[in-house]
Scaffold this motif. Structure first.
Motif, mmCIF file in Angstrom:
data_model
loop_
_atom_site.group_PDB
_atom_site.id
_atom_site.type_symbol
_atom_site.label_atom_id
_atom_site.label_comp_id
_atom_site.label_asym_id
_atom_site.label_seq_id
_atom_site.Cartn_x
_atom_site.Cartn_y
_atom_site.Cartn_z
ATOM 1 N N LEU A 14 15.597 59.822 50.849
ATOM 2 C CA LEU A 14 14.992 59.262 49.740
ATOM 3 C C LEU A 14 15.661 58.080 49.423
ATOM 4 O O LEU A 14 16.952 57.923 49.480
ATOM 5 C CB LEU A 14 15.450 60.213 48.623
ATOM 6 N N VAL A 15 14.980 56.994 49.276
ATOM 7 C CA VAL A 15 15.415 55.446 48.726
ATOM 8 C C VAL A 15 15.332 55.645 47.194
ATOM 9 O O VAL A 15 14.119 55.194 46.722
ATOM 10 C CB VAL A 15 14.596 54.444 49.362
ATOM 11 N N VAL A 16 16.499 55.716 46.709
ATOM 12 C CA VAL A 16 16.568 55.503 45.322
ATOM 13 C C VAL A 16 16.629 54.096 44.657
ATOM 14 O O VAL A 16 17.578 53.444 45.287
ATOM 15 C CB VAL A 16 17.437 56.435 44.562
ATOM 16 N N TRP A 33 20.023 68.019 42.916
ATOM 17 C CA TRP A 33 19.638 69.207 42.173
ATOM 18 C C TRP A 33 18.047 69.188 41.796
ATOM 19 O O TRP A 33 17.171 70.170 41.725
ATOM 20 C CB TRP A 33 20.187 68.765 40.486
ATOM 21 N N ALA A 34 17.691 67.961 41.869
ATOM 22 C CA ALA A 34 15.789 67.917 41.657
ATOM 23 C C ALA A 34 15.240 68.588 42.930
ATOM 24 O O ALA A 34 14.167 68.955 42.599
ATOM 25 C CB ALA A 34 15.826 66.251 41.400
ATOM 26 N N SER A 216 11.970 55.647 41.586
ATOM 27 C CA SER A 216 13.003 55.378 40.153
ATOM 28 C C SER A 216 13.460 57.007 39.882
ATOM 29 O O SER A 216 13.103 57.959 40.342
ATOM 30 C CB SER A 216 12.277 55.042 39.060
ATOM 31 N N LEU A 217 14.620 56.856 39.561
ATOM 32 C CA LEU A 217 15.343 57.970 38.683
ATOM 33 C C LEU A 217 14.365 58.713 37.761
ATOM 34 O O LEU A 217 14.629 60.194 37.792
ATOM 35 C CB LEU A 217 16.752 57.909 38.413
ATOM 36 N N ALA A 218 13.842 58.046 37.238
ATOM 37 C CA ALA A 218 12.965 58.730 36.195
ATOM 38 C C ALA A 218 11.953 59.674 36.774
ATOM 39 O O ALA A 218 11.504 60.720 36.583
ATOM 40 C CB ALA A 218 12.202 57.722 35.247
ATOM 41 N N GLU A 219 11.110 58.996 38.005
ATOM 42 C CA GLU A 219 10.224 59.863 38.498
ATOM 43 C C GLU A 219 10.813 61.122 39.223
ATOM 44 O O GLU A 219 10.322 62.022 39.287
ATOM 45 C CB GLU A 219 9.536 58.866 39.463
ATOM 46 N N ILE A 220 11.911 60.761 39.609
ATOM 47 C CA ILE A 220 12.613 62.110 40.499
ATOM 48 C C ILE A 220 12.912 62.979 39.287
ATOM 49 O O ILE A 220 12.694 64.541 39.644
ATOM 50 C CB ILE A 220 13.891 61.687 41.086
ATOM 51 N N GLU A 221 13.555 62.723 38.393
ATOM 52 C CA GLU A 221 13.885 63.808 37.286
ATOM 53 C C GLU A 221 12.381 64.398 36.699
ATOM 54 O O GLU A 221 12.498 65.694 36.414
ATOM 55 C CB GLU A 221 14.786 62.998 36.166
ATOM 56 N N LEU A 232 8.024 62.191 48.398
ATOM 57 C CA LEU A 232 8.689 60.932 47.992
ATOM 58 C C LEU A 232 9.621 60.602 49.148
ATOM 59 O O LEU A 232 10.068 59.544 49.542
ATOM 60 C CB LEU A 232 9.439 60.949 46.855
ATOM 61 N N LEU A 233 9.806 61.799 50.313
ATOM 62 C CA LEU A 233 10.664 61.753 51.138
ATOM 63 C C LEU A 233 9.962 60.747 52.452
ATOM 64 O O LEU A 233 9.014 61.105 52.775
ATOM 65 C CB LEU A 233 11.073 62.919 51.644
ATOM 66 N N LEU A 234 11.091 59.972 52.818
ATOM 67 C CA LEU A 234 10.523 59.484 54.244
ATOM 68 C C LEU A 234 11.209 60.282 55.425
ATOM 69 O O LEU A 234 12.088 61.038 55.016
ATOM 70 C CB LEU A 234 11.525 58.244 54.277
ATOM 71 N N PRO A 235 10.716 60.319 56.573
ATOM 72 C CA PRO A 235 11.254 61.371 57.720
ATOM 73 C C PRO A 235 12.724 60.930 58.112
ATOM 74 O O PRO A 235 13.044 59.950 57.958
ATOM 75 C CB PRO A 235 10.090 61.252 58.566
ATOM 76 N N LEU A 236 13.333 62.028 58.718
ATOM 77 C CA LEU A 236 14.625 61.856 59.100
ATOM 78 C C LEU A 236 14.649 60.698 60.038
ATOM 79 O O LEU A 236 15.692 59.971 60.144
ATOM 80 C CB LEU A 236 14.877 63.206 60.108
#
Length: 304
Positions: A14-16, A33-34, A216-221, A232-236
């Motif tokens: 995840l690229v924050v 946590w999210a 963004s952290l807002a989108e994650i929260e 939202l994750l990119l592959p390993l």
């Protein structure tokens, strides 16, 4: 018996796009946590005041963190000329001032001395350990920690803009272990005017870019605890783009999964190179390619 860690088996990057005001560890904890993830870690600390790319690995992707930590990174930052601070950034106390302001051509000429393989003394307010204690803890207690110079590779350091006499915007591409605050401090000393970082943003880190990949952290929260957040994750394997790939057979994948050398069907790697193995579109392991076999150093357990 060791206590079993709670959370989901979730794997990927995840690229924050980190906001100012939070530590990198605090962002990692929020992400873990999210996603309700068992395991999470980041590939390169950003100061609390800094923004931009904070690449966070979840689950088995944490085994690829060293490849991002070791990769080149790009920073855009503003240097405030004429003032030195005890933290080498705008958060600290001004400890010295100078009236001199160098011309643009003098700044550009000085930047050349900060490229290539250089030696850099970390800021006194940094996480470097001295006799088991963090330098910043010693500095906060009023001590004067003496830090040794460390090697740093700087691929480029360019003057981007000069909005006014007191400020200069720079962009730096460098290897791991670099302190932008130290660049600002040392540049100010070289120019005879002092300097510190006014603001700092990491534009990219290895294959990860703030503009293209950043979340963004807002989108994650907002999506916290919802499995749909996994989109939202990119592959390993996004963390392995600097390594050549080999494709292994089913038998080779099974052997690699057990920590044994596995048969390679096709290879982008040369003999003796580090590479990552794929079988049917899934990453299996990282290892050294030799004579048609991959000898594993890291094995991925992604489940079914």
């Amino acid at each position: 018996m060791a206590r079993r860690r709670k959370g989901r088996e979730v794997h990927g990057w995840l690229v924050v796009d980190k906001p100012a005001g939070l530590t990198s560890t605090a962002v990692v904890n929020k992400v873990r946590w999210a996603f309700d993830a068992k395991k999470a870690g980041h590939a390169g600390t950003l100061d609390p005041a800094a923004t931009g790319v904070l690449a966070i690995a979840l689950g088995e992707a944490t085994k690829t963190v060293p490849f991002i930590t070791d990769a080149l990174k790009c920073y855009r930052f503003m240097v405030r000329l004429g003032q030195a601070t005890n933290t080498d950034d705008a958060e600290g106390e001004v400890i010295a001032e100078a009236p001199h302001r160098p011309a643009d051509d003098a700044i550009a000429a000085a930047l050349a001395g900060f490229t290539g393989d250089i030696m850099q003394v970390p800021p006194k307010f940094s996480a470097v350990k001295i006799d088991g204690e963090r330098a910043y803890a010693l500095a906060r207690d009023g001590d004067d920690p003496q830090l040794s110079a460390r090697p740093l590779f700087v691929e480029s350091l360019d003057l981007i803009a000069r909005p006014d006499a007191d400020h200069v915007e720079l962009e730096m591409v460098c290897g791991k272990g670099g302190y932008v605050r130290a660049i600002a401090r040392d540049l100010g000393e070289t120019l005879g005017c002092h300097g510190h970082v006014a603001w700092l943003r990491r534009i990219w880190s290895g294959p990860f870019e703030a503009g293209e990949d950043g979340v963004s952290l807002a989108e994650i929260e907002e999506g916290a605890k919802d499995p749909a957040l996994d989109r939202l994750l990119l592959p390993l394997e996004a963390g392995l783009t600097d390594l050549p790939k080999v494709v292994v057979s089913a038998h080779g994948a099974a052997r690699l999964s057990n920590g044994n050398p596995g048969e390679v069907l096709s290879s982008e790697a040369e003999f003796g190179e580090e590479a990552w193995a794929e079988h049917q579109g899934r990453p299996v392991a990282v290892g050294i390619y030799k004579a048609g076999m991959l000898h594993p150093s890291r094995v991925f357990n992604l489940g079914e």
